[in-house]
Motif scaffolding. Sequence first.
Motif, PDB file in Angstrom:
ATOM      1  N   LEU A 298      12.017   1.767  -5.649  1.00  0.00           N
ATOM      2  CA  LEU A 298      11.664   0.930  -4.498  1.00  0.00           C
ATOM      3  C   LEU A 298      10.549  -0.046  -4.860  1.00  0.00           C
ATOM      4  CD1 LEU A 298      11.729   3.622  -1.673  1.00  0.00           C
ATOM      5  CD2 LEU A 298      13.366   1.761  -2.007  1.00  0.00           C
ATOM      6  N   LEU A 299       9.532   0.434  -5.570  1.00  0.00           N
ATOM      7  CA  LEU A 299       8.432  -0.445  -5.975  1.00  0.00           C
ATOM      8  C   LEU A 299       8.919  -1.542  -6.912  1.00  0.00           C
ATOM      9  CD1 LEU A 299       6.663   1.691  -4.619  1.00  0.00           C
ATOM     10  CD2 LEU A 299       5.047   1.396  -6.481  1.00  0.00           C
ATOM     11  N   ASP A 300       9.816  -1.197  -7.823  1.00  0.00           N
ATOM     12  CA  ASP A 300      10.367  -2.214  -8.728  1.00  0.00           C
ATOM     13  C   ASP A 300      11.071  -3.317  -7.943  1.00  0.00           C
ATOM     14  OD1 ASP A 300       9.472  -1.146 -11.145  1.00  0.00           O
ATOM     15  OD2 ASP A 300      11.307   0.019 -11.469  1.00  0.00           O
TER      16      ASP A 300
ATOM     17  N   ILE B 162       0.856  -1.172   0.000  1.00  0.00           N
ATOM     18  CA  ILE B 162       0.000   0.000   0.000  1.00  0.00           C
ATOM     19  C   ILE B 162       0.901   1.235   0.000  1.00  0.00           C
ATOM     20  CG2 ILE B 162      -1.785   1.282   1.245  1.00  0.00           C
ATOM     21  CD1 ILE B 162      -2.742  -1.463   0.199  1.00  0.00           C
ATOM     22  N   VAL B 163       0.684   2.122  -0.964  1.00  0.00           N
ATOM     23  CA  VAL B 163       1.450   3.361  -1.073  1.00  0.00           C
ATOM     24  C   VAL B 163       0.508   4.505  -0.737  1.00  0.00           C
ATOM     25  CG1 VAL B 163       2.734   4.865  -2.634  1.00  0.00           C
ATOM     26  CG2 VAL B 163       2.890   2.375  -2.896  1.00  0.00           C
ATOM     27  N   PHE B 164       0.930   5.372   0.199  1.00  0.00           N
ATOM     28  CA  PHE B 164       0.052   6.485   0.548  1.00  0.00           C
ATOM     29  C   PHE B 164       0.842   7.686   1.040  1.00  0.00           C
ATOM     30  CE2 PHE B 164       0.458   3.759   4.237  1.00  0.00           C
ATOM     31  CZ  PHE B 164       0.546   4.610   5.330  1.00  0.00           C
ATOM     32  N   ASP B 165       0.188   8.845   0.936  1.00  0.00           N
ATOM     33  CA  ASP B 165       0.801  10.072   1.433  1.00  0.00           C
ATOM     34  C   ASP B 165       0.620  10.138   2.937  1.00  0.00           C
ATOM     35  OD1 ASP B 165      -1.924  10.557   1.603  1.00  0.00           O
ATOM     36  OD2 ASP B 165      -1.871  12.438   0.517  1.00  0.00           O
ATOM     37  N   ASP B 166       1.527  10.847   3.590  1.00  0.00           N
ATOM     38  CA  ASP B 166       1.463  10.959   5.045  1.00  0.00           C
ATOM     39  C   ASP B 166       1.811  12.382   5.455  1.00  0.00           C
ATOM     40  OD1 ASP B 166       1.822  10.767   7.847  1.00  0.00           O
ATOM     41  OD2 ASP B 166       2.335   8.650   7.657  1.00  0.00           O
TER      42      ASP B 166
ATOM     43  N   GLU C 236       9.840  -7.159  -8.056  1.00  0.00           N
ATOM     44  CA  GLU C 236      10.743  -8.183  -8.594  1.00  0.00           C
ATOM     45  C   GLU C 236      11.282  -9.118  -7.518  1.00  0.00           C
ATOM     46  OE1 GLU C 236      11.256  -8.807 -11.811  1.00  0.00           O
ATOM     47  OE2 GLU C 236       9.878  -7.167 -12.293  1.00  0.00           O
ATOM     48  N   GLN C 237      11.375  -8.617  -6.268  1.00  0.00           N
ATOM     49  CA  GLN C 237      11.949  -9.426  -5.203  1.00  0.00           C
ATOM     50  C   GLN C 237      10.981  -9.504  -4.026  1.00  0.00           C
ATOM     51  OE1 GLN C 237      16.248  -8.778  -4.666  1.00  0.00           O
ATOM     52  NE2 GLN C 237      16.151  -7.497  -6.490  1.00  0.00           N
ATOM     53  N   ASP C 238      11.199  -8.699  -3.006  1.00  0.00           N
ATOM     54  CA  ASP C 238      10.300  -8.726  -1.850  1.00  0.00           C
ATOM     55  C   ASP C 238      10.553  -7.510  -0.963  1.00  0.00           C
ATOM     56  OD1 ASP C 238      12.644  -9.290  -0.375  1.00  0.00           O
ATOM     57  OD2 ASP C 238      12.213 -11.424  -0.297  1.00  0.00           O
ATOM     58  N   LEU C 239       9.832  -7.430   0.130  1.00  0.00           N
ATOM     59  CA  LEU C 239       9.944  -6.293   1.037  1.00  0.00           C
ATOM     60  C   LEU C 239      11.326  -6.201   1.672  1.00  0.00           C
ATOM     61  CD1 LEU C 239       8.466  -3.906   2.409  1.00  0.00           C
ATOM     62  CD2 LEU C 239       7.937  -5.475   4.274  1.00  0.00           C
ATOM     63  N   THR C 240      11.904  -7.319   2.034  1.00  0.00           N
ATOM     64  CA  THR C 240      13.237  -7.311   2.643  1.00  0.00           C
ATOM     65  C   THR C 240      14.260  -6.682   1.701  1.00  0.00           C
ATOM     66  OG1 THR C 240      12.712  -9.262   3.952  1.00  0.00           O
ATOM     67  CG2 THR C 240      15.055  -8.761   3.644  1.00  0.00           C
TER      68      THR C 240
END
Length: 168
Positions: A137-139, A58-62, A143-147
């Motif tokens: 970062l999203l790429d 989830i991408v959001f502004d803060d 392609e991989q994972d959160l870690t």
Amino acid sequence: MLIDYLASQWGVKFFSSANFYFARKRDCVLLKPRTMMNLSGVAVKDACKRFNPEKVLIVFDDVNIDFAQLRIRNSGSAGGHNGVKSIIEKLQTDEFARLRIGVGGGEKASLIGHVLGNFNADQKKKLLVVLGFSAELLDVFIEQDLTKMLEYYSKNKKTYSERVVQDL
């Protein structure tokens, strides 16, 4: 803006569904809720049913983070963000990755004008750096994972910060 930026980079178009717009590239689905922000969970839940994702970010502004600052977490509370609160409620879990993009303004009495308003001249200069690095970062996440995304962020955070300051 980030999702639009990424879709443009990928050369994909958005299609409309009842509660969300979506674009696909291979197995990845970019989603933009059509609901009001406070009901984002409705769109996310519907999209999860339709696409059965292996992983969700989830991408959001803060408003509680300075403009251009980024925070990545793998779970947690909504932190006062009503859109995230809705997602947690509808998914019945807070166990999903999130990328928070700072837009500042948390000190203002009325946030509506701030959140729905335009960026100032200095912020507009920084925006392409913010969008470009966030897309990287999203790429990595896709392609991989959160870690690996966290590792990439940690490795490149200083350079990113320097580029944001340089674009003032």
